[in-house]
Scaffold this motif. Structure first.
Motif, PDB file in Angstrom:
ATOM      1  N   ALA A 144       0.871  -1.218   0.040  1.00  0.00           N
ATOM      2  CA  ALA A 144       0.057   0.050   0.035  1.00  0.00           C
ATOM      3  C   ALA A 144       0.756   1.187   0.009  1.00  0.00           C
ATOM      4  O   ALA A 144       0.777   2.224  -0.832  1.00  0.00           O
ATOM      5  N   ILE A 145       1.796   1.286   0.846  1.00  0.00           N
ATOM      6  CA  ILE A 145       2.797   2.447   1.028  1.00  0.00           C
ATOM      7  C   ILE A 145       3.470   2.692  -0.313  1.00  0.00           C
ATOM      8  O   ILE A 145       3.348   3.934  -0.899  1.00  0.00           O
ATOM      9  N   LEU A 146       4.201   1.434  -1.079  1.00  0.00           N
ATOM     10  CA  LEU A 146       4.703   2.150  -2.188  1.00  0.00           C
ATOM     11  C   LEU A 146       4.285   2.164  -3.317  1.00  0.00           C
ATOM     12  O   LEU A 146       4.473   3.003  -4.175  1.00  0.00           O
ATOM     13  N   LEU A 147       2.998   1.298  -3.654  1.00  0.00           N
ATOM     14  CA  LEU A 147       2.118   1.982  -4.750  1.00  0.00           C
ATOM     15  C   LEU A 147       1.313   3.253  -4.589  1.00  0.00           C
ATOM     16  O   LEU A 147       1.046   3.724  -5.602  1.00  0.00           O
ATOM     17  N   LEU A 148       1.014   3.505  -3.263  1.00  0.00           N
ATOM     18  CA  LEU A 148       0.651   4.886  -3.149  1.00  0.00           C
ATOM     19  C   LEU A 148       1.521   6.069  -3.419  1.00  0.00           C
ATOM     20  O   LEU A 148       1.173   6.969  -4.180  1.00  0.00           O
ATOM     21  N   ALA A 149       2.806   5.710  -3.180  1.00  0.00           N
ATOM     22  CA  ALA A 149       3.968   6.759  -3.402  1.00  0.00           C
ATOM     23  C   ALA A 149       4.078   6.663  -5.019  1.00  0.00           C
ATOM     24  O   ALA A 149       4.322   7.860  -5.403  1.00  0.00           O
ATOM     25  N   ALA A 150       3.768   5.410  -5.526  1.00  0.00           N
ATOM     26  CA  ALA A 150       4.318   5.482  -7.018  1.00  0.00           C
ATOM     27  C   ALA A 150       3.046   6.453  -7.820  1.00  0.00           C
ATOM     28  O   ALA A 150       3.481   6.781  -8.711  1.00  0.00           O
ATOM     29  N   ALA A 151       1.946   6.230  -7.366  1.00  0.00           N
ATOM     30  CA  ALA A 151       0.787   7.047  -7.778  1.00  0.00           C
ATOM     31  C   ALA A 151       0.573   8.478  -7.753  1.00  0.00           C
ATOM     32  O   ALA A 151      -0.053   9.152  -8.277  1.00  0.00           O
ATOM     33  N   PRO A 174       3.586  10.836  -7.146  1.00  0.00           N
ATOM     34  CA  PRO A 174       5.108  11.324  -6.882  1.00  0.00           C
ATOM     35  C   PRO A 174       5.078  12.878  -6.270  1.00  0.00           C
ATOM     36  O   PRO A 174       6.071  13.102  -5.565  1.00  0.00           O
ATOM     37  N   GLN A 175       4.161  13.620  -6.506  1.00  0.00           N
ATOM     38  CA  GLN A 175       3.962  15.046  -5.950  1.00  0.00           C
ATOM     39  C   GLN A 175       4.072  14.850  -4.372  1.00  0.00           C
ATOM     40  O   GLN A 175       4.853  15.586  -3.537  1.00  0.00           O
ATOM     41  N   ALA A 176       3.425  13.980  -3.911  1.00  0.00           N
ATOM     42  CA  ALA A 176       3.131  13.770  -2.241  1.00  0.00           C
ATOM     43  C   ALA A 176       4.407  12.948  -1.962  1.00  0.00           C
ATOM     44  O   ALA A 176       5.005  13.338  -0.715  1.00  0.00           O
ATOM     45  N   ALA A 177       5.025  12.225  -2.560  1.00  0.00           N
ATOM     46  CA  ALA A 177       5.957  11.232  -2.062  1.00  0.00           C
ATOM     47  C   ALA A 177       7.169  11.711  -2.202  1.00  0.00           C
ATOM     48  O   ALA A 177       8.273  11.390  -1.376  1.00  0.00           O
ATOM     49  N   ALA A 178       7.596  12.801  -3.081  1.00  0.00           N
ATOM     50  CA  ALA A 178       8.930  13.319  -3.097  1.00  0.00           C
ATOM     51  C   ALA A 178       9.365  13.905  -1.741  1.00  0.00           C
ATOM     52  O   ALA A 178      10.827  13.755  -1.646  1.00  0.00           O
ATOM     53  N   PRO A 179       8.763  14.784  -1.152  1.00  0.00           N
ATOM     54  CA  PRO A 179       9.295  15.210   0.162  1.00  0.00           C
ATOM     55  C   PRO A 179       9.447  13.994   1.036  1.00  0.00           C
ATOM     56  O   PRO A 179      10.200  14.233   2.198  1.00  0.00           O
ATOM     57  N   LEU A 180       9.161  12.900   0.983  1.00  0.00           N
ATOM     58  CA  LEU A 180       9.116  11.795   1.729  1.00  0.00           C
ATOM     59  C   LEU A 180      10.053  10.728   1.353  1.00  0.00           C
ATOM     60  O   LEU A 180      10.136   9.668   1.854  1.00  0.00           O
ATOM     61  N   ALA A 181      11.058  11.066   0.507  1.00  0.00           N
ATOM     62  CA  ALA A 181      12.129  10.098   0.027  1.00  0.00           C
ATOM     63  C   ALA A 181      12.939   9.430   0.842  1.00  0.00           C
ATOM     64  O   ALA A 181      13.257   8.397   1.085  1.00  0.00           O
ATOM     65  N   GLY A 219       9.425  16.010 -11.796  1.00  0.00           N
ATOM     66  CA  GLY A 219       8.785  15.726 -12.909  1.00  0.00           C
ATOM     67  C   GLY A 219       8.837  14.303 -13.398  1.00  0.00           C
ATOM     68  O   GLY A 219       7.751  14.284 -14.416  1.00  0.00           O
ATOM     69  N   SER A 220       9.361  13.551 -12.874  1.00  0.00           N
ATOM     70  CA  SER A 220       9.425  11.860 -13.388  1.00  0.00           C
ATOM     71  C   SER A 220       8.083  11.306 -12.961  1.00  0.00           C
ATOM     72  O   SER A 220       7.855  11.687 -11.979  1.00  0.00           O
ATOM     73  N   ASP A 221       7.579  10.490 -13.937  1.00  0.00           N
ATOM     74  CA  ASP A 221       6.477   9.563 -13.426  1.00  0.00           C
ATOM     75  C   ASP A 221       6.778   8.075 -12.980  1.00  0.00           C
ATOM     76  O   ASP A 221       7.342   7.308 -13.734  1.00  0.00           O
ATOM     77  N   PRO A 222       7.039   7.936 -11.490  1.00  0.00           N
ATOM     78  CA  PRO A 222       7.414   6.575 -11.145  1.00  0.00           C
ATOM     79  C   PRO A 222       6.633   5.347 -11.625  1.00  0.00           C
ATOM     80  O   PRO A 222       7.064   4.249 -11.426  1.00  0.00           O
ATOM     81  N   TRP A 223       5.412   5.599 -11.919  1.00  0.00           N
ATOM     82  CA  TRP A 223       4.449   4.336 -12.218  1.00  0.00           C
ATOM     83  C   TRP A 223       4.974   3.430 -13.336  1.00  0.00           C
ATOM     84  O   TRP A 223       5.033   2.164 -13.053  1.00  0.00           O
ATOM     85  N   PRO A 224       5.419   4.046 -14.602  1.00  0.00           N
ATOM     86  CA  PRO A 224       6.057   2.996 -15.517  1.00  0.00           C
ATOM     87  C   PRO A 224       7.189   2.139 -14.824  1.00  0.00           C
ATOM     88  O   PRO A 224       7.529   1.156 -15.032  1.00  0.00           O
ATOM     89  N   ALA A 225       7.923   2.893 -14.137  1.00  0.00           N
ATOM     90  CA  ALA A 225       8.947   1.912 -13.317  1.00  0.00           C
ATOM     91  C   ALA A 225       8.673   1.156 -12.467  1.00  0.00           C
ATOM     92  O   ALA A 225       9.431  -0.034 -12.280  1.00  0.00           O
ATOM     93  N   ALA A 226       7.622   1.422 -11.713  1.00  0.00           N
ATOM     94  CA  ALA A 226       6.975   0.428 -10.856  1.00  0.00           C
ATOM     95  C   ALA A 226       6.368  -0.726 -11.736  1.00  0.00           C
ATOM     96  O   ALA A 226       6.475  -2.021 -11.229  1.00  0.00           O
ATOM     97  N   GLU A 227       5.838  -0.477 -12.641  1.00  0.00           N
ATOM     98  CA  GLU A 227       5.218  -1.754 -13.698  1.00  0.00           C
ATOM     99  C   GLU A 227       6.303  -2.543 -14.100  1.00  0.00           C
ATOM    100  O   GLU A 227       6.034  -3.878 -14.020  1.00  0.00           O
ATOM    101  N   ALA A 228       7.290  -1.819 -14.817  1.00  0.00           N
ATOM    102  CA  ALA A 228       8.688  -2.700 -15.187  1.00  0.00           C
ATOM    103  C   ALA A 228       9.382  -3.452 -13.936  1.00  0.00           C
ATOM    104  O   ALA A 228       9.663  -4.605 -14.369  1.00  0.00           O
ATOM    105  N   ALA A 229       9.540  -2.772 -12.641  1.00  0.00           N
ATOM    106  CA  ALA A 229      10.126  -3.419 -11.653  1.00  0.00           C
ATOM    107  C   ALA A 229       9.216  -4.651 -11.238  1.00  0.00           C
ATOM    108  O   ALA A 229       9.787  -5.856 -10.794  1.00  0.00           O
TER     109      ALA A 229
END
Length: 645
Positions: A474-481, A483-490, A518-528
């Motif tokens: 839940a945490i990682l998929l929410l962060a991937a979806a 990115p604007q909210a997750a970036a300060p919490l890297a 500005g990068s979208d993490p979701w494609p990287a999540a799908e690939a990973a």
């Protein structure tokens, strides 16, 4: 600097699967060429199952085993050990493109200078091998014969001889107009008083040291005179050579590793040569203790190498010192094994005395790192006083705290507890209470235990694996979806404990994507993760409110911060409960009912939530469900006014 568009054009002309296909054998059952989806055993670490994935449409590769990742140029860089520009030039030639001339004059000068130094080193190789074959090399040839080096070995390893003359090499390089380059390359030395240069190596058997690309970058010299001040002498640090970042026999060992068993790390040149001749893949760290950079190189060749050390006190000290260097880098499938030679022998001695079978028997059953760590901290005798036991426990805790990977650290802690129980309690403790631990978080009840004890959550036990997986996903998929909210919490995301092994790869690509604005993490999540695993996790993680959250980073950020903090606290609490169970299992002659009740009723405060004796993870899924449901209704932000810390 390359002109804009050059690299894009290069990538468009060559497919990653075609280039990588020269190094790997694609798994036909798992690959789907029509969709540009390719799988194979990874070329960067030893494995049998296909965890190396190429997405031809996006032009990226990722290994779920060793986390290697990159694009077309990155693959050639890593697999061929080339610089960025060397990889570009090689691919451009294949694609029929001409690389524009170097615009940076300083970079061009550096490359030209390195080329001259490399020429000097190759000249030196020829001079030393010629001297070895000439009359002046009789002593060197006699020593090589004594060490069992045949003509094929001498030729393949280019073993030479530095004559016992002060200026023989200096005269050659002065005549060739390369005197300054020979000094810079470490072949010659200049006196501190500014006098005439002289030969650095004299009356020594010479071993060329080549980098993985095959360039000679340094030499090692073995003294042939017993009066020599140093038995072994290496080249100094130069523009080509950094001793702490170099392995002897790196290139050939990398090619052989995996096919010839595990990589063997020996102590010296002759040990490596003897092991190589016997069919083993072997490297050496150039006569010094293994450095952090060298260990990274070793793990790139083989994630589970065997450290073969001389069977003396110095070899044992070296092995124990290496433990501390290795602990922070341990990970799933990445460790070290240790092979201590018989007393007074090195691998070369053992091979000549008993043959490859004796060495294979030792290398095939290495001592695990956990056992080396335990024996190191235990010392010569078991601690037999409370003070000694406390000091022993403190040393073990300090060592375990240096393990970076949380899942490995957890397993090491369990292994230490098992050894500690065996050491202090013995294998048999008489009454049925002596073997309470049944493995995998399950505990057998001692005979005669009270009914209240058997019903208590502490004695009953619960590993909470499903809840942990749901929370981590839940945490990682929410962060991937988001990115604007997750970036300060890297940073909290990076420090967050993870107990699900394959989610480490997801976190790695997620953090990389968050680092690029500005990068979208979701494609990287799908690939990973791959599509099947991603769907499974999406179904498992309670993410019904994902869509509205993706549109509202103001809600997602504080909620994500709370989820990370709650997960860290719950994980810590669960570990404390596991340790309490271990302590309970060791309790002899005590009132089990009273101990269980006291431990079970002791509240563990986690973010204002009391976790009673049932299990720390029991409320985790429903808690996350409630948080997400509040967010979906727009009430989470109103309930949680505090800014995330």
């Amino acid at each position: 600097m390359l002109p804009p568009g050059f690299l894009d054009e290069l990538r468009s002309r060559l497919s990653l699967s075609e280039v990588a296909g020269r190094k790997v054998v694609w798994d036909k059952r798992k690959s789907n060429p029509g969709k540009g989806d390719w799988w194979a055993p990874c070329p960067f670490h030893q494995e049998r199952t296909p965890s190396f994935h190429v997405d031809d449409r996006k032009g990226f590769y990722y290994c779920f085993g060793c986390q290697a990742k990159g694009d077309l140029i990155g693959f050639v860089k890593e697999s061929e050990n080339l610089s960025f520009m060397e990889a570009v030039e090689r691919l451009a030639a294949e694609a029929g493109m001409e690389v524009p001339r170097e615009r940076d004059p300083q970079a061009g000068e550096r490359r030209a200078r390195e080329s001259r130094l490399a020429e000097v080193m190759e000249r030196a190789v020829k001079l030393y091998t010629q001297a070895f074959r000439a009359g002046m090399g009789a002593k060197a040839r006699a020593y090589a014969e004594k060490r069992g080096l045949d003509q094929e070995t001498l030729r393949r390893f280019e073993i030479g001889y530095a004559p016992d003359a002060r200026t023989r090499q200096a005269a050659h390089f002065r005549e060739a107009g390369l005197l300054d380059e020979a000094i810079a390359a470490g072949i010659l030395a200049r006196p501190e008083d500014g006098g005439e240069p002289y030969d650095r190596f004299r009356d020594r058997l010479m071993f060329p040291i080549r980098d993985p690309r095959g360039r000679c970058i340094a030499f090692g010299g073995r003294a042939l005179s017993p009066e020599a001040r140093a038995k072994y002498l290496n080249s100094p640090e130069t523009e080509l050579f950094s001793k702490g970042r170099t392995l002897y026999n790196h290139g050939p060992a990398r090619e052989r590793a995996g096919k010839a068993g595990p990589l063997v790390v020996a102590e010296g040149y002759l040990d490596v040569i003897a092991l190589d001749r016997a069919g083993f893949a072997a490297v050496a760290p150039l006569g010094t203790a293994i450095t952090e950079d060298q260990l990274r190189l070793i793990w790139k060749i083989d994630p589970e190498p065997v450290i073969a050390l001389d069977g003396d006190k110095a070899g044992l000290r070296a092995a124990r010192a290496l433990i501390d260097l290795a602990l922070p880098g341990l990970g799933p499938g990445r460790s070290l094994g240790f092979c201590l030679m018989p007393e007074g022998q090195d691998p070369d001695d053992l091979l000549r005395a008993q043959g490859p079978e004796a060495v294979q028997a030792l290398i095939g059953a290495p001592v695990p790192l956990i056992e080396m760590l335990w024996q190191r901290e235990l010392g010569e005798r078991a601690p037999d006083t409370p003070e000694a036991r406390a000091a022993f426990d403190a040393r073990l805790r300090a060592a375990l705290s240096r393990i970076g990977d949380p899942s490995v650290r957890t397993h090491y802690a369990e292994a230490v507890r098992e050894r500690r129980r065996a050491l202090f309690r013995g294998p048999e403790r008489g009454s049925g209470q002596g073997r309470a631990y049944a493995g995998r978080g399950r505990w057998r009840q001692p005979e005669g235990a009270a009914e209240a004890t058997r019903r208590s959550g502490l004695a009953r036990g619960s590993d909470g694996e499903a809840a942990t997986l749901a929370r981590e996903a839940a945490i990682l998929l929410l962060a991937a979806a988001n990115p604007q909210a997750a970036a300060p919490l890297a940073t909290p995301l990076e420090d967050m404990p993870l107990e699900t092994a394959d989610l480490e790869g997801l976190r790695a690509v997620l953090l990389d994507a968050l680092a690029e604005e500005g990068s979208d993490p979701w494609p990287a999540a799908e690939a990973a993760l791959g599509a099947p695993r991603l769907k499974t996790l999406q179904a498992l993680a309670p993410l019904r409110a994902l869509a509205p959250l993706a549109r509202d980073p103001a809600q997602a950020e504080p909620m994500l911060a709370e989820m990370i903090a709650r997960h860290a606290a719950l994980t810590g609490a669960r570990r404390e409960f596991a340790e309490a169970r271990a302590d309970l299992a060791e309790a002899e002659g005590e009132d089990w009912t009273w101990r269980a009740r006291q431990a079970g009723e002791l509240p563990q405060r986690v973010d204002g939530q009391a976790l009673k004796d049932s299990a720390p993870d029991a409320e985790a899924p429903s808690a996350i469900e409630r948080m997400l449901a509040d967010a979906a209704k727009g009430t989470y932000a109103r309930k949680n006014r505090r800014s995330p810390s």
